[in-house]
Design a protein around this motif. Sequence first.
Motif, PDB file in Angstrom:
ATOM      1  N   ARG A   1      44.532  16.619  65.751  1.00 19.57           N
ATOM      2  CA  ARG A   1      44.656  15.611  64.798  1.00 19.57           C
ATOM      3  C   ARG A   1      43.266  15.316  63.972  1.00 19.57           C
ATOM      4  O   ARG A   1      43.301  14.932  62.845  1.00 19.57           O
ATOM      5  N   LEU A   2      42.232  15.650  64.720  1.00 23.83           N
ATOM      6  CA  LEU A   2      40.948  15.367  64.038  1.00 23.83           C
ATOM      7  C   LEU A   2      40.793  16.458  63.219  1.00 23.83           C
ATOM      8  O   LEU A   2      39.731  16.525  62.050  1.00 23.83           O
ATOM      9  N   ILE A   3      41.377  17.743  63.193  1.00 22.30           N
ATOM     10  CA  ILE A   3      41.255  18.839  62.017  1.00 22.30           C
ATOM     11  C   ILE A   3      42.089  18.478  60.933  1.00 22.30           C
ATOM     12  O   ILE A   3      43.294  18.834  61.139  1.00 22.30           O
ATOM     13  N   ASP A   4      41.641  17.915  59.928  1.00 21.80           N
ATOM     14  CA  ASP A   4      42.497  17.570  59.073  1.00 21.80           C
ATOM     15  C   ASP A   4      42.603  18.697  57.760  1.00 21.80           C
ATOM     16  O   ASP A   4      41.752  18.907  56.969  1.00 21.80           O
ATOM     17  N   LEU A   5      43.415  19.677  57.934  1.00 22.55           N
ATOM     18  CA  LEU A   5      43.684  20.739  57.243  1.00 22.55           C
ATOM     19  C   LEU A   5      44.001  20.422  55.916  1.00 22.55           C
ATOM     20  O   LEU A   5      43.531  21.301  55.098  1.00 22.55           O
TER      21      LEU A   5
ATOM     22  N   LEU B   1      26.737   8.994  54.430  1.00 22.80           N
ATOM     23  CA  LEU B   1      27.537  10.156  54.887  1.00 22.80           C
ATOM     24  C   LEU B   1      28.949  10.242  54.245  1.00 22.80           C
ATOM     25  O   LEU B   1      29.761   9.261  54.212  1.00 22.80           O
ATOM     26  N   SER B   2      28.814  11.464  53.334  1.00 27.14           N
ATOM     27  CA  SER B   2      30.049  11.481  52.452  1.00 27.14           C
ATOM     28  C   SER B   2      31.377  11.823  53.249  1.00 27.14           C
ATOM     29  O   SER B   2      31.319  12.362  54.337  1.00 27.14           O
ATOM     30  N   GLN B   3      32.417  11.460  52.561  1.00 29.96           N
ATOM     31  CA  GLN B   3      33.788  11.612  53.205  1.00 29.96           C
ATOM     32  C   GLN B   3      34.082  13.073  53.376  1.00 29.96           C
ATOM     33  O   GLN B   3      34.570  13.491  54.481  1.00 29.96           O
ATOM     34  N   THR B   4      33.485  13.899  52.310  1.00 28.37           N
ATOM     35  CA  THR B   4      33.373  15.433  52.604  1.00 28.37           C
ATOM     36  C   THR B   4      32.931  15.990  53.939  1.00 28.37           C
ATOM     37  O   THR B   4      33.550  16.631  54.601  1.00 28.37           O
ATOM     38  N   VAL B   5      31.817  15.495  54.039  1.00 28.64           N
ATOM     39  CA  VAL B   5      30.955  16.188  55.164  1.00 28.64           C
ATOM     40  C   VAL B   5      31.561  15.437  56.555  1.00 28.64           C
ATOM     41  O   VAL B   5      31.550  16.360  57.510  1.00 28.64           O
ATOM     42  N   LEU B   6      32.034  14.102  56.507  1.00 26.62           N
ATOM     43  CA  LEU B   6      32.558  13.414  57.410  1.00 26.62           C
ATOM     44  C   LEU B   6      33.810  14.487  58.094  1.00 26.62           C
ATOM     45  O   LEU B   6      34.079  14.599  59.179  1.00 26.62           O
TER      46      LEU B   6
ATOM     47  N   ALA C   1      42.179  20.354  50.286  1.00 33.26           N
ATOM     48  CA  ALA C   1      42.104  19.965  49.097  1.00 33.26           C
ATOM     49  C   ALA C   1      40.604  20.033  48.597  1.00 33.26           C
ATOM     50  O   ALA C   1      40.255  20.089  47.369  1.00 33.26           O
ATOM     51  N   ILE C   2      39.739  19.770  49.622  1.00 29.57           N
ATOM     52  CA  ILE C   2      38.157  19.754  48.946  1.00 29.57           C
ATOM     53  C   ILE C   2      37.915  21.246  48.529  1.00 29.57           C
ATOM     54  O   ILE C   2      37.395  21.603  47.767  1.00 29.57           O
ATOM     55  N   ARG C   3      38.756  22.065  49.247  1.00 21.62           N
ATOM     56  CA  ARG C   3      38.368  23.738  49.053  1.00 21.62           C
ATOM     57  C   ARG C   3      38.852  23.890  47.530  1.00 21.62           C
ATOM     58  O   ARG C   3      38.266  24.778  46.816  1.00 21.62           O
ATOM     59  N   ARG C   4      39.961  23.435  47.071  1.00 20.74           N
ATOM     60  CA  ARG C   4      40.492  23.780  45.924  1.00 20.74           C
ATOM     61  C   ARG C   4      39.648  23.176  44.677  1.00 20.74           C
ATOM     62  O   ARG C   4      39.349  23.568  43.606  1.00 20.74           O
ATOM     63  N   GLU C   5      39.237  21.602  44.943  1.00 20.05           N
ATOM     64  CA  GLU C   5      38.606  20.882  43.919  1.00 20.05           C
ATOM     65  C   GLU C   5      37.003  21.282  43.933  1.00 20.05           C
ATOM     66  O   GLU C   5      36.434  20.976  42.988  1.00 20.05           O
ATOM     67  N   SER C   6      36.630  21.447  44.992  1.00 20.54           N
ATOM     68  CA  SER C   6      34.879  21.345  45.176  1.00 20.54           C
ATOM     69  C   SER C   6      34.693  22.613  46.207  1.00 20.54           C
ATOM     70  O   SER C   6      34.391  22.176  47.296  1.00 20.54           O
ATOM     71  N   PRO C   7      34.543  23.854  45.837  1.00 21.52           N
ATOM     72  CA  PRO C   7      34.101  25.059  46.707  1.00 21.52           C
ATOM     73  C   PRO C   7      32.681  24.549  47.297  1.00 21.52           C
ATOM     74  O   PRO C   7      32.687  24.949  48.540  1.00 21.52           O
TER      75      PRO C   7
END
Length: 578
Positions: free
Chosen positions: A372-376, A138-143, A381-387
């Motif tokens: 707090r669960l919504i880590d904007l 379970l990748s941190q990205t999808v988590l 950071a994910i959107r900038r580095e890996s769309p």
Amino acid sequence: MSNRPGPAARPVNRIPFFQGLRPFQWSEVSKNLMAGLTLAAMNIPQSLGYTKIAGTPAITGLYTLLLPLVAFSVFGSSRYLVVAADSATAAILASNLVGLAPIASARYVALAALVAFLTGVFLLLARLFRLGFLADFLSQTVLLGFLAGVGFQVGIAVLGEMLGINVHSRHTPSQFLEVLRSLPHVHLLTMEISVAVVTCILLFQLFAPRLPGPLFAVVGAVAASAIFHWAQSGVTVLGPVPGGFPHLSLPELSWRDVETLLPVAGSCFVMVLTQSAATSRAYATRHHQQLDENADLVGLSAANAAAAFSGTFVVNGSPTQTAMVESSGGTNQMAHLATAGVVALVLLFLTGLLRFLPQCVLGAVVFTIAVRLIDLRGLSAIRRESPGEFALAMTTAVVVVFVGVEQGILLAMSLSLFRVVRHSYLPHTAVLEQTRDGMWELDPVVPGAITEPGVIIYRFGAQLFYANANRFSEEVRMLAGSAPPPLHWLIVDAGAITHVDFAAARVVREVQKDLSTQGTGLVFAHVESDLKPDLDRHHLTEAIGPKRIFDSLHEALAALRSRSPSGPALGSHDSTVD
């Protein structure tokens, strides 16, 4: 005299206890006791809020901070991980139990306890079969996307309670629409209390994050409710809350209930396994500590068994609560034992005061948890580095909100695995070209691409197996067929090829035969030691030629460049190639 070792010399097989407290240092006792008091102050109001997510009575939130904390401290390995109520597993629980029994009823609590017990069984089986590696899938990205979806779902679910509106829908979009339609009927005092609580907690988080903002908000609300008699003004309050320790028992439920709840427990198991492992690893790495993940599985299993026997719901390793311990100066599980001690005192002497607590205050506490669960920042950071990964995270969040939490966690795992499989199925490939300063450049695999006259170096960026072997074959044949003649050598840079299976080996042999008929020799370079047994077992070493398999690309080029252009047929197995 016998040389056989006596009983004292035999290895003793035992379960190591209290690993999270060792090595014990007296100098850290006071610091951990203060951290435990701080964690209790911050967690007690939050644990009451988590019951609003899980759908269980308020007292069960305090139960999650008692025996489960002690059980993990005894059997776990992590010095920092806090195992208690968590919003993600609470949301998974509620989304599945809400149609099986009335919320907060005795049967509902019994079903929640059974889910905790089954989750503990799954975690114990994972320890016995060494399945801890599942946490890596379970990748941190999808988590992040999953937790953002849970945040939206939980935040919308408590809006009605915060506004004094009765919401009957169970589906998140329908709940939101129902709240919008009922806005003219908002209970103003309830809304004002909710806004004041949310504002208080957010201000504490912004300006005094080390202070227990939720505790101040809850204590203030209880005092104001008792003084100003808010219940008589139409504000819904908790009412009498039973005190004392929980009665230890496992509810009597049928095998049909077990069969019904196995998928729910499976979803909770996946979330507990992945979130707890990610959190404990992060803090062990940060503090240069050894972590026994198998012991952590036993600790998590024991904590959920303790939750089941004490009549509460699934517990999980919480990143936010673990961060509370660290920021408060805690260094080991003694802080968590101190928290359990404080909760025991509250259960014995202070639950009577909770009868004045407005329900909307718990809804407001839960709302701040959801925010707090919504880590904007993380999502940005994910959107900038890996769309592409950002799109997967958002897809998971949307499924959680519009379909359900259980479906979201299954999708999260599926998408994480899909990315791994997709990378192996469509690996990065390139043609290597050397620049004037001796550096290698990766050029696209296009018709006519060569490394130097007569030579192509082709890089394949994954293990070679049945699913991607056709791509290997197509690209090699395309490069060989479109290269300016004569093409003497096609060198496969096998640095990323760690494995070749049966089907792929057959494809490589066919490619070698076709190249040989064109007068081109196939060479494997940068062959790691793990790959050589596969080449031998599938007879590829024999087919390609042992003198055409090199440990490094430099050795391969040196050997091939030393040959005379007028030498023998380059497609044959020439033993002079060294």
